[in-house]
Scaffold this motif. Structure first.
Motif, PDB file in Angstrom:
ATOM      1  N   GLU A 139       0.981  -1.302   0.203  1.00  0.00           N
ATOM      2  CA  GLU A 139      -0.086  -0.025  -0.102  1.00  0.00           C
ATOM      3  C   GLU A 139       0.863   1.246  -0.039  1.00  0.00           C
ATOM      4  N   GLN A 187       2.428   1.897  -3.517  1.00  0.00           N
ATOM      5  CA  GLN A 187       1.751   2.063  -4.409  1.00  0.00           C
ATOM      6  C   GLN A 187       1.208   3.515  -4.446  1.00  0.00           C
ATOM      7  N   ARG A 188       1.241   4.240  -3.402  1.00  0.00           N
ATOM      8  CA  ARG A 188       0.716   5.660  -3.301  1.00  0.00           C
ATOM      9  C   ARG A 188       2.039   6.567  -2.965  1.00  0.00           C
TER      10      ARG A 188
END
Length: 449
Positions: free
Chosen positions: A102, A105-106
């Motif tokens: 996570e 990905q960001r």
């Protein structure tokens, strides 16, 4: 944009052991000082123990460690666990995969530099489109001993006795191998679900390149062999000698320095067996006996393992004046740099040896039997910078007499004269910050290419 102007966002994700976290932090700090944005990822408790004077472009990223049955509450590093509990820490580390995914990905990361335990990470980053590099914090000799990634991943898990001989793929003269007791202990710390061999193999195979904490001035043949075994670039990042110095205002250090100032040059040996070496009560008796029988002045840093309560009764009174007992964490780099220190009784950890040889201190080799410490013990004796304490290959036992004899050989006996000279000469490699920084520069160039 010229590569010299281009700035990267690099994520750094070490294994949960301070012998790994600190070298990774050295790399992270260097990259941040070059103007790259660095996200240093670990668990809250480990991050709280890091220095506070970090570059502004280095951000600490906290990921709470998932709890698993068998892992003691609040434990977040190997320093807080007996070796038989380390497999539970590896299971918890593996459970960080969703949180890491996570974050990546960001966050706009260009590269992630990761450790051996995150065997699943190359698969994750390939799906996201991020480059990954595996950073091996050991010397090049250790991964060369383990062999090609195909064998590590697909071959049977080696039995302890399989690793007590020099492997057939070592194509240069070497007697470096494990002893049986070292591998028996190492196996206690392995996750039976995913072996350390498989973790290392998958970390190598899935990475763009492999970085190694070494330099060709010390390990030209192992570095050459690694490129042959891996079929991909192997980038030495240098030895990462420690740059941070402890404040001279520390009262305990001031007291110890005063004590050392009264001793003759190179007359004192330092007993530094690391923070995670397990020594049985029986061995502590022999260890203390050997230190006492050596007849030489010493500084003994006693950590949690062994704890102060395990020191034999009467020992401190018998060595009063000749020995200095330091309880808990000690400023090892500063102690080793003092002119009175003439050698170190070492657990053969790579980081500790780098500090020691950076000051030209010969090694009294007493393998801690964790990780690759046994291989390092044989390597340093082979390179003529220390003598190894004779120990039983099956159970690691030794006698106080043999320990005392080895201490004296390294420190004062005529047969140790060449060892002392060889170790002193190693300052030109291990203590050469300018040389070692050139390899970190090369790492940055490879990532920018």
């Amino acid at each position: 944009m010229d590569n010299k102007e281009k700035k990267l966002h690099v994520a750094i994700f070490p294994w949960l052991a301070f012998g790994h976290i600190l070298p990774y932090l050295e790399v992270a700090t260097f990259l941040a000082e070059k103007g790259h944005r660095v996200s240093f990822i670990s668990t809250p408790k480990n991050l709280r123990k890091l220095p506070t004077d970090l570059p502004p472009s280095l951000t600490l990223v906290e990921l709470p460690l998932p709890r698993v049955d068998g892992l003691p509450d609040l434990a977040e590093s190997t320093a807080e666990l007996p070796i038989k509990k380390v497999p539970y820490l590896k299971k918890a580390y593996d459970m960080l995969e969703p949180a890491i995914t996570e974050f990546l990905q960001r966050s706009g990361v260009d590269w992630i530099i990761h450790d051996f335990a995150a065997h699943w990470l190359p698969r994750v980053v390939s799906q996201i489109g991020i480059n990954s590099a595996f950073f091996n914090i050991t010397s090049a000799t250790s991964p060369a001993f383990l062999g090609p990634p195909s064998l590590l991943i697909e071959g049977p898990v080696p039995r302890p006795e399989d690793l007590t001989v020099v492997p057939k793929w070592i194509d240069y003269p070497s007697k470096v191998r494990f002893k049986l007791y070292e591998m028996l202990q190492n196996h206690e710390g392995m996750d039976p679900g995913v072996s350390d061999f498989q973790r290392i193999g998958e970390s190598i195979r899935g990475s763009k390149f492999v970085a190694v904490r070494s330099c060709p001035e010390f390990e030209v043949d192992p570095l050459r062999l690694l490129e042959k075994l891996y079929g991909k670039p192997v980038v030495p990042v240098g030895l990462l000698p420690p740059r941070r110095k402890r404040s001279s205002e520390d009262e305990r250090w001031v007291e110890l320095k005063r004590w050392l100032d009264d001793k003759k040059e190179k007359s004192v040996f330092y007993v530094g067996l690391g923070t995670e070496v397990n020594i049985s009560p029986e061995m502590i008796v022999e260890l203390a006996g050997g230190i006492e029988k050596s007849g030489l002045p010493f500084v003994w840093v006693v950590g949690q393992r062994p704890g102060p309560e395990n020191i034999p009764p009467g020992f401190e009174s018998r060595v009063a004046g000749r020995g200095y007992m330091w309880m808990g964490w000690a400023p090892q780099a500063e102690i080793l740099a003092h002119p009175a220190i003439g050698g170190i009784l070492s657990h053969c950890g790579w980081s500790s040896a780098i500090e020691s040889l950076g000051q030209g201190r010969p090694l009294i080799l007493f393998s801690g039997a964790n990780s690759d410490q046994g291989l390092m013990g044989r390597l340093f004796e082979e390179r003529g910078v220390g003598f190894e304490v004779p120990r039983d290959e099956a159970d690691g036992s030794f006698t106080s007499d043999s320990l005392a004899q080895t201490i004296r050989r390294v420190m004062v006996e005529p047969e140790g004269e060449q060892v002392r000279a060889n170790a002193w000469a190693m300052r030109e490699i291990f203590g050469n910050y300018e040389l070692q920084n050139k390899y970190l520069e090369k790492l940055a160039q490879v990532m920018l290419a």
